[in-house]
Motif scaffolding. Sequence first.
Motif, PDB file in Angstrom:
ATOM      1  N   PRO A  62       0.813  -1.219   0.000  1.00  0.00           N
ATOM      2  CA  PRO A  62       0.000   0.000   0.000  1.00  0.00           C
ATOM      3  C   PRO A  62       0.846   1.269   0.000  1.00  0.00           C
ATOM      4  N   ASN A  63       0.203   2.337  -0.376  1.00  0.00           N
ATOM      5  CA  ASN A  63       0.809   3.662  -0.412  1.00  0.00           C
ATOM      6  C   ASN A  63       1.300   4.086   0.967  1.00  0.00           C
ATOM      7  N   GLY A  64       2.484   4.680   0.997  1.00  0.00           N
ATOM      8  CA  GLY A  64       2.967   5.363   2.186  1.00  0.00           C
ATOM      9  C   GLY A  64       3.400   4.501   3.342  1.00  0.00           C
ATOM     10  N   GLY A  65       3.343   3.204   3.208  1.00  0.00           N
ATOM     11  CA  GLY A  65       3.714   2.359   4.331  1.00  0.00           C
ATOM     12  C   GLY A  65       4.988   1.597   4.073  1.00  0.00           C
ATOM     13  N   TYR A  66       5.592   1.155   5.116  1.00  0.00           N
ATOM     14  CA  TYR A  66       6.824   0.377   5.033  1.00  0.00           C
ATOM     15  C   TYR A  66       6.514  -1.098   4.817  1.00  0.00           C
ATOM     16  N   GLU A  67       5.427  -1.560   5.422  1.00  0.00           N
ATOM     17  CA  GLU A  67       5.116  -2.984   5.434  1.00  0.00           C
ATOM     18  C   GLU A  67       4.590  -3.490   4.094  1.00  0.00           C
ATOM     19  N   ILE A  68       4.987  -4.714   3.758  1.00  0.00           N
ATOM     20  CA  ILE A  68       4.422  -5.455   2.638  1.00  0.00           C
ATOM     21  C   ILE A  68       3.612  -6.583   3.259  1.00  0.00           C
ATOM     22  N   TYR A  69       2.332  -6.631   2.924  1.00  0.00           N
ATOM     23  CA  TYR A  69       1.434  -7.640   3.481  1.00  0.00           C
ATOM     24  C   TYR A  69       1.461  -8.857   2.566  1.00  0.00           C
ATOM     25  N   ILE A  70       1.823 -10.002   3.124  1.00  0.00           N
ATOM     26  CA  ILE A  70       1.972 -11.220   2.328  1.00  0.00           C
ATOM     27  C   ILE A  70       0.981 -12.268   2.820  1.00  0.00           C
ATOM     28  N   GLY A  71       0.174 -12.771   1.900  1.00  0.00           N
ATOM     29  CA  GLY A  71      -0.805 -13.809   2.211  1.00  0.00           C
ATOM     30  C   GLY A  71      -2.164 -13.229   2.555  1.00  0.00           C
ATOM     31  N   LYS A  72      -3.173 -14.061   2.400  1.00  0.00           N
ATOM     32  CA  LYS A  72      -4.552 -13.605   2.584  1.00  0.00           C
ATOM     33  C   LYS A  72      -4.855 -13.104   3.988  1.00  0.00           C
ATOM     34  N   ASN A  73      -4.314 -13.735   5.009  1.00  0.00           N
ATOM     35  CA  ASN A  73      -4.610 -13.299   6.381  1.00  0.00           C
ATOM     36  C   ASN A  73      -4.093 -11.895   6.639  1.00  0.00           C
ATOM     37  N   ALA A  74      -2.853 -11.626   6.224  1.00  0.00           N
ATOM     38  CA  ALA A  74      -2.275 -10.288   6.421  1.00  0.00           C
ATOM     39  C   ALA A  74      -3.035  -9.245   5.593  1.00  0.00           C
ATOM     40  N   ILE A  75      -3.395  -9.606   4.370  1.00  0.00           N
ATOM     41  CA  ILE A  75      -4.123  -8.674   3.508  1.00  0.00           C
ATOM     42  C   ILE A  75      -5.517  -8.411   4.065  1.00  0.00           C
ATOM     43  N   LYS A  76      -6.153  -9.427   4.600  1.00  0.00           N
ATOM     44  CA  LYS A  76      -7.476  -9.236   5.212  1.00  0.00           C
ATOM     45  C   LYS A  76      -7.387  -8.297   6.405  1.00  0.00           C
ATOM     46  N   ARG A  77      -6.355  -8.435   7.230  1.00  0.00           N
ATOM     47  CA  ARG A  77      -6.169  -7.523   8.372  1.00  0.00           C
ATOM     48  C   ARG A  77      -5.993  -6.083   7.882  1.00  0.00           C
ATOM     49  N   PHE A  78      -5.185  -5.903   6.830  1.00  0.00           N
ATOM     50  CA  PHE A  78      -4.980  -4.561   6.290  1.00  0.00           C
ATOM     51  C   PHE A  78      -6.304  -3.956   5.840  1.00  0.00           C
ATOM     52  N   TRP A  79      -7.069  -4.691   5.030  1.00  0.00           N
ATOM     53  CA  TRP A  79      -8.320  -4.137   4.507  1.00  0.00           C
ATOM     54  C   TRP A  79      -9.364  -3.953   5.600  1.00  0.00           C
ATOM     55  N   SER A  80      -9.390  -4.815   6.598  1.00  0.00           N
ATOM     56  CA  SER A  80     -10.321  -4.634   7.717  1.00  0.00           C
ATOM     57  C   SER A  80     -10.071  -3.301   8.407  1.00  0.00           C
ATOM     58  N   ASP A  81      -8.805  -3.003   8.657  1.00  0.00           N
ATOM     59  CA  ASP A  81      -8.448  -1.727   9.288  1.00  0.00           C
ATOM     60  C   ASP A  81      -8.737  -0.548   8.358  1.00  0.00           C
ATOM     61  N   ALA A  82      -8.371  -0.682   7.086  1.00  0.00           N
ATOM     62  CA  ALA A  82      -8.526   0.415   6.133  1.00  0.00           C
ATOM     63  C   ALA A  82      -9.992   0.746   5.853  1.00  0.00           C
ATOM     64  N   LEU A  83     -10.846  -0.246   5.855  1.00  0.00           N
ATOM     65  CA  LEU A  83     -12.258  -0.037   5.537  1.00  0.00           C
ATOM     66  C   LEU A  83     -13.093   0.351   6.752  1.00  0.00           C
ATOM     67  N   ASN A  84     -12.535   0.184   7.948  1.00  0.00           N
ATOM     68  CA  ASN A  84     -13.274   0.443   9.176  1.00  0.00           C
ATOM     69  C   ASN A  84     -13.708   1.909   9.265  1.00  0.00           C
TER      70      ASN A  84
END
Length: 152
Positions: A62-84
């Motif tokens: 994602p834009n502006g972040g250091y982390e690279i989210y790898i795998g569905k679980n990590a990506i789901k956590r990212f989108w859960s937070d981003a969409l909240n």
Amino acid sequence: MRFLPVSIVICILLGGCQRATLSVSEMREILHERNEKLSALFKEGNAEKLVTMYTDSAKLCPNGGYEIYIGKNAIKRFWSDALNGSELLDMKTQTLSIDGSGDYIYETGRTTTKTKYQDSVYTSEVKFANVWKKQSDGTYLLDVDIWNSIKH
């Protein structure tokens, strides 16, 4: 005439005589359908459903972040937070370039979104590069998803 039976046997042994590459118009059609589905899932705001658009080993940058989210679980956590707490009102994706083969489609483009957060509506524009990977059922899922904000 001996050549024809030998060619058929070679095709069968190599996994069939299917065409390995897609035309640009075929890739454009696939990407249009995939991007329409992504837009609908973003508007729904459900990270559990959204993550079904990614491969099991997908990479999200994602834009502006250091982390690279790898795998569905990590990506789901990212989108859960981003969409909240937000609601996507509109999403328009413009594909600018397409390349690839039968197994991968490489896409670059721009996406404009209108998002409601609390009582305000925000418009943002990003540029992106996606890699779509063909699955055993013939569908294409995001394997690499990376974007950056466009500053005007």
